[in-house]
Scaffold this active site. Sequence first.
Site: not given
Length: 285
Positions: A63, A124
């Site tokens: 994003d 992540y």
Amino acid sequence: MSDDVQDGFVRVRLDLSYDGKDFSGWAKQAHGRRTVQGDIEDALRTVTRSKETYELTVAGRTDAGVHARGQVAHVDLPVELWQEHRDKLLRRLAGRLAHDVRVWSLTEAPSGFNARFSAIWRRYAYRVTDNPGGVDPLLRGHVLWHDWALDMDAMNEAAAALVGEHDFAAYCKRREGATTIRTLQELRWERRPGGVLEATVKADAFCHNMVRSLVGALLFVGDGHRPVDWPGKVLAAGVRDSAVHVVRPHGLTLEEVGYPADELLAARNREARNKRSLPGSAGCC
């Protein structure tokens, strides 16, 4: 669905990283917004003097504002173009791309490789500090400041209940036709030198906003606003809870993408395209 490379083309794997601050995410967008995909595709077209834009496929679409250290993509290029430019392409891209995005390697991909569908996990990291003085100015673009003291043990206890295969609908922004069933392989917190708390979040795949929603829920546990069992109860409820805060994107970095051995790539590619359901739930495929 076939993923064979067209005759006359070669599939090239790109390993890359970027600082997401000034990008409107990975995927190309209308209205001239800057994206990672758009920048790299434009640079490829320019340095190879191509009239055509060759489209990238990425392991995980990040994003706006999210960073990547170990992103992976692929592109199918004409064999003649690849043979002409391969030896100098990396250096030419380095000279063309802005300094907040780097391509580190360009290699011919093995048979069956697909940057998105062949991946077996993505890892992540989310970084946050509870230092009462705030964030180190040199890290401010990559670390969130949480203005409450955090109990890391409580956060890890809460995180343990979320690991495994679940329907993460309560922690995802739904997309039409997409499943929210994921296998969360790892979710844990460590306090690094300098007082930064780092969450490692590893799964076979992620749905939209999943990592930042999970982190938001665990921070509420860590600062005492919610009990340890609350994130697990939200997960079991299966619906979005307005109390789950989607934390800001700048603390999030895609660190690494994992792939199976070359001989297993094609099988993983096919498997990943199947829509999943939990055992005992309705549906197939």
